[in-house]
Design an enzyme around this catalytic site. Structure first.
Site, PDB file in Angstrom:
ATOM      1  N   SER A 115       0.856  -1.198   0.000  1.00 54.52           N
ATOM      2  CA  SER A 115       0.000   0.000   0.000  1.00 54.52           C
ATOM      3  C   SER A 115       0.885   1.238   0.000  1.00 54.52           C
ATOM      4  O   SER A 115       2.086   1.145   0.280  1.00 54.52           O
ATOM      5  CB  SER A 115      -0.852  -0.056   1.278  1.00 54.52           C
ATOM      6  OG  SER A 115      -1.296   1.219   1.661  1.00 54.52           O
TER       7      SER A 115
ATOM      8  N   TYR B 104      -2.992  -0.230  10.171  1.00 51.83           N
ATOM      9  CA  TYR B 104      -2.892  -0.570   8.744  1.00 51.83           C
ATOM     10  C   TYR B 104      -1.478  -0.267   8.229  1.00 51.83           C
ATOM     11  O   TYR B 104      -0.861  -1.089   7.540  1.00 51.83           O
ATOM     12  CB  TYR B 104      -3.947   0.233   7.983  1.00 51.83           C
ATOM     13  CG  TYR B 104      -4.080  -0.062   6.508  1.00 51.83           C
ATOM     14  CD1 TYR B 104      -4.806  -1.159   6.062  1.00 51.83           C
ATOM     15  CD2 TYR B 104      -3.516   0.778   5.550  1.00 51.83           C
ATOM     16  CE1 TYR B 104      -4.961  -1.419   4.699  1.00 51.83           C
ATOM     17  CE2 TYR B 104      -3.664   0.526   4.192  1.00 51.83           C
ATOM     18  CZ  TYR B 104      -4.388  -0.567   3.769  1.00 51.83           C
ATOM     19  OH  TYR B 104      -4.539  -0.817   2.414  1.00 51.83           O
TER      20      TYR B 104
HETATM   21  P1  NAP Z   1     -12.015  -4.672  -0.293  1.00 54.16           P
HETATM   22  O1  NAP Z   1     -12.788  -4.021  -1.381  1.00 54.16           O
HETATM   23  O2  NAP Z   1     -12.388  -4.361   1.109  1.00 54.16           O
HETATM   24  O3  NAP Z   1     -12.016  -6.277  -0.502  1.00 54.16           O
HETATM   25  C1  NAP Z   1     -11.381  -7.082   0.457  1.00 54.16           C
HETATM   26  C2  NAP Z   1     -11.562  -8.566   0.133  1.00 54.16           C
HETATM   27  O4  NAP Z   1     -10.879  -9.330   1.149  1.00 54.16           O
HETATM   28  C3  NAP Z   1     -12.990  -9.014   0.149  1.00 54.16           C
HETATM   29  O5  NAP Z   1     -13.181 -10.078  -0.759  1.00 54.16           O
HETATM   30  C4  NAP Z   1     -13.165  -9.531   1.589  1.00 54.16           C
HETATM   31  O6  NAP Z   1     -14.264 -10.402   1.684  1.00 54.16           O
HETATM   32  C5  NAP Z   1     -11.809 -10.213   1.785  1.00 54.16           C
HETATM   33  N1  NAP Z   1     -11.382 -10.410   3.179  1.00 54.16           N
HETATM   34  C6  NAP Z   1     -11.264  -9.473   4.154  1.00 54.16           C
HETATM   35  N2  NAP Z   1     -10.823 -10.037   5.283  1.00 54.16           N
HETATM   36  C7  NAP Z   1     -10.634 -11.345   5.030  1.00 54.16           C
HETATM   37  C8  NAP Z   1     -10.169 -12.444   5.804  1.00 54.16           C
HETATM   38  N3  NAP Z   1      -9.842 -12.322   7.091  1.00 54.16           N
HETATM   39  N4  NAP Z   1     -10.083 -13.665   5.210  1.00 54.16           N
HETATM   40  C9  NAP Z   1     -10.423 -13.812   3.916  1.00 54.16           C
HETATM   41  N5  NAP Z   1     -10.867 -12.820   3.140  1.00 54.16           N
HETATM   42  C10 NAP Z   1     -10.978 -11.596   3.688  1.00 54.16           C
HETATM   43  O7  NAP Z   1     -10.478  -4.286  -0.430  1.00 54.16           O
HETATM   44  P2  NAP Z   1      -9.675  -3.799  -1.733  1.00 54.16           P
HETATM   45  O8  NAP Z   1      -9.751  -2.335  -1.798  1.00 54.16           O
HETATM   46  O9  NAP Z   1     -10.060  -4.625  -2.895  1.00 54.16           O
HETATM   47  O10 NAP Z   1      -8.180  -4.133  -1.280  1.00 54.16           O
HETATM   48  C11 NAP Z   1      -7.595  -5.410  -1.477  1.00 54.16           C
HETATM   49  C12 NAP Z   1      -6.201  -5.407  -0.856  1.00 54.16           C
HETATM   50  O11 NAP Z   1      -5.434  -4.351  -1.440  1.00 54.16           O
HETATM   51  C13 NAP Z   1      -6.178  -5.152   0.650  1.00 54.16           C
HETATM   52  O12 NAP Z   1      -5.122  -5.863   1.243  1.00 54.16           O
HETATM   53  C14 NAP Z   1      -5.938  -3.658   0.730  1.00 54.16           C
HETATM   54  O13 NAP Z   1      -5.386  -3.265   1.941  1.00 54.16           O
HETATM   55  C15 NAP Z   1      -4.989  -3.473  -0.415  1.00 54.16           C
HETATM   56  N6  NAP Z   1      -4.967  -2.109  -0.948  1.00 54.16           N
HETATM   57  C16 NAP Z   1      -6.096  -1.501  -1.399  1.00 54.16           C
HETATM   58  C17 NAP Z   1      -6.010  -0.203  -1.906  1.00 54.16           C
HETATM   59  C18 NAP Z   1      -7.197   0.568  -2.408  1.00 54.16           C
HETATM   60  O14 NAP Z   1      -7.058   1.766  -2.660  1.00 54.16           O
HETATM   61  N7  NAP Z   1      -8.355  -0.039  -2.592  1.00 54.16           N
HETATM   62  C19 NAP Z   1      -4.790   0.436  -1.926  1.00 54.16           C
HETATM   63  C20 NAP Z   1      -3.669  -0.208  -1.443  1.00 54.16           C
HETATM   64  C21 NAP Z   1      -3.760  -1.486  -0.956  1.00 54.16           C
HETATM   65  P3  NAP Z   1     -15.017 -10.654   3.102  1.00 54.16           P
HETATM   66  O15 NAP Z   1     -15.010  -9.356   3.853  1.00 54.16           O
HETATM   67  O16 NAP Z   1     -16.361 -11.139   2.737  1.00 54.16           O
HETATM   68  O17 NAP Z   1     -14.176 -11.695   3.776  1.00 54.16           O
HETATM   69  C1  GCO Z   2      -6.783   5.227   3.591  1.00 49.61           C
HETATM   70  C2  GCO Z   2      -6.927   4.265   2.458  1.00 49.61           C
HETATM   71  C3  GCO Z   2      -5.589   3.700   2.044  1.00 49.61           C
HETATM   72  C4  GCO Z   2      -5.689   2.936   0.759  1.00 49.61           C
HETATM   73  C5  GCO Z   2      -4.433   2.366   0.242  1.00 49.61           C
HETATM   74  C6  GCO Z   2      -3.422   3.383  -0.140  1.00 49.61           C
HETATM   75  O1  GCO Z   2      -7.670   5.288   4.429  1.00 49.61           O
HETATM   76  O2  GCO Z   2      -5.798   5.987   3.578  1.00 49.61           O
HETATM   77  O3  GCO Z   2      -7.868   3.273   2.686  1.00 49.61           O
HETATM   78  O4  GCO Z   2      -4.926   3.088   3.055  1.00 49.61           O
HETATM   79  O5  GCO Z   2      -6.653   1.928   0.837  1.00 49.61           O
HETATM   80  O6  GCO Z   2      -3.906   1.371   1.063  1.00 49.61           O
HETATM   81  O7  GCO Z   2      -2.409   2.783  -0.858  1.00 49.61           O
END
Ligand code: NAP
Ligand code: GCO
Length: 289
Positions: A148, A161
């Site tokens: 992230s 986080y």
């Molecule tokens: P999201 O929309 O909240 O989706 C998260 C997924 O993980 C869902 O399928 C959720 O399903 C599952 N999950 C959560 N906790 C779990 C657990 N304990 N065991 C198994 N499955 C679990 O998140 P996203 O935005 O797609 O992000 C995906 C990953 O990328 C995360 O690690 C997040 O921190 C990272 N990320 C996201 C962003 C962003 O901007 N979106 C940026 C940087 C990094 P259930 O809740 O039904 O289990």
């Molecule tokens: C926040 C966001 C971020 C993003 C992502 C950034 O509250 O700042 O949720 O943490 O999801 O991880 O790269």
């Protein structure tokens, strides 16, 4: 092998954690399109079934089950079920499942802290530990972690986080260090701000329809002036899962539209009253001179 063939995943068994929606589902769809057989999990049965239906409608060979990445016994059972279904060990793991809690650190309970650390850092450890023996035996494997911006930067309210994602960056380097000798590559994708359910509250407009100030802030920090889309990340997921990246190891590759390169700031977000006080203090210094 032609250069384009190096991006193919034909016959590979890929496990994407937390792929019922959001980025995980996009990664899984992309890997399937590149030829992989897909295993995925999530915590909610109805969402696992819906996603499974979506994969099957596209004609992809997929297996989905309920499994919490923090539960080592459940992860072991999931891996055994995947191996039985596909008749082989897992070639590619994307440690995608993750949560965030936006709570000021002084108000965060230890239980809330632990939940984030358990899912975002211990979960990837448990899942990687479950697939590594098969990869070592095969002398081949790809592990991709979901880092992230918070693997590099801090911000208000996301202490657990940021600690987890910073730790995950180092777990990435350590898996590379410890298992690179077995032709296993462990890298991470570092997404910027991507439009998914996790970030939806940061874009939500207020009751009068005004833009969320954080939305404005992120656009001002991003040279492209937009949020990332899940499809922006698919190419890197396929690349890091494929033979095209066989000599890339221990890296976090950021897909952030340029945020980390840019000293951006939205002047509209600045509290001008603070500057007035600073200017007064400066005037006093000048007088003293
Ligand atoms: P999201 O929309 O909240 O989706 C998260 C997924 O993980 C869902 O399928 C959720 O399903 C599952 N999950 C959560 N906790 C779990 C657990 N304990 N065991 C198994 N499955 C679990 O998140 P996203 O935005 O797609 O992000 C995906 C990953 O990328 C995360 O690690 C997040 O921190 C990272 N990320 C996201 C962003 C962003 O901007 N979106 C940026 C940087 C990094 P259930 O809740 O039904 O289990
Ligand atoms: C926040 C966001 C971020 C993003 C992502 C950034 O509250 O700042 O949720 O943490 O999801 O991880 O790269």
């Amino acid at each position: 092998m032609s250069v384009l063939d190096k991006f193919k995943l034909d016959g590979k068994i890929a496990w994407v954690t937390g792929a019922t929606y959001g980025l995980g589902k996009a990664y899984a769809m992309a890997l399937a399109e590149a030829g992989a057989r897909i295993a995925f999990n999530g915590r909610r049965k109805e969402l696992v079934e819906e996603a499974l239906q979506d994969f099957r409608e596209k004609g992809y060979d997929a297996f989905g089950a309920v499994c919490d990445v923090t539960d080592e016994a459940s992860v072991a059972a999931f891996v055994s079920a995947v191996e039985a279904k596909f008749g082989g060990t897992i070639d590619i793991l994307i440690n995608n499942a993750g949560i965030i809690k936006r709570i000021p650190m002084t108000e965060m309970s230890v239980a809330e802290w632990n939940q984030v650390i358990n899912i975002d850092l211990t979960g990837p450890f448990i899942c990687a530990k479950a697939v590594l023996p098969g990869m070592i035996a095969k002398k081949s494997g790809k592990i991709i972690n979901a880092c992230s911006m918070m693997s590099e930067l801090g911000r208000e309210t996301v202490s657990a986080y940021a600690a987890a994602k910073g730790g995950l960056k180092m777990l990435t380097k350590n898996i590379c260090s410890e298992y690179g000798q077995y032709n296993i590559q462990c890298n991470a994708i570092g997404p910027g701000y991507i439009a998914t359910p996790q970030t939806a509250p940061l874009r939500a407009r207020d009751e009068e329809g005004h833009m969320n100030p954080f939305d404005r802030f992120i656009r001002s920090k991003t040279p492209a002036q937009r949020w990332g889309r899940t499809e922006d990340l698919e190419g890197l997921a396929v690349f890091l899962a494929s033979p095209a990246s066989d000599f890339i190891n221990g890296q976090v590759i950021y897909i952030d539209g340029g945020i980390l390169a840019y000293l951006g700031q939205d002047p509209g977000n600045l509290d001008e009253s603070k500057f007035a006080a600073e200017e007064e203090a400066e005037a006093e210094i000048k007088v003293a001179d």
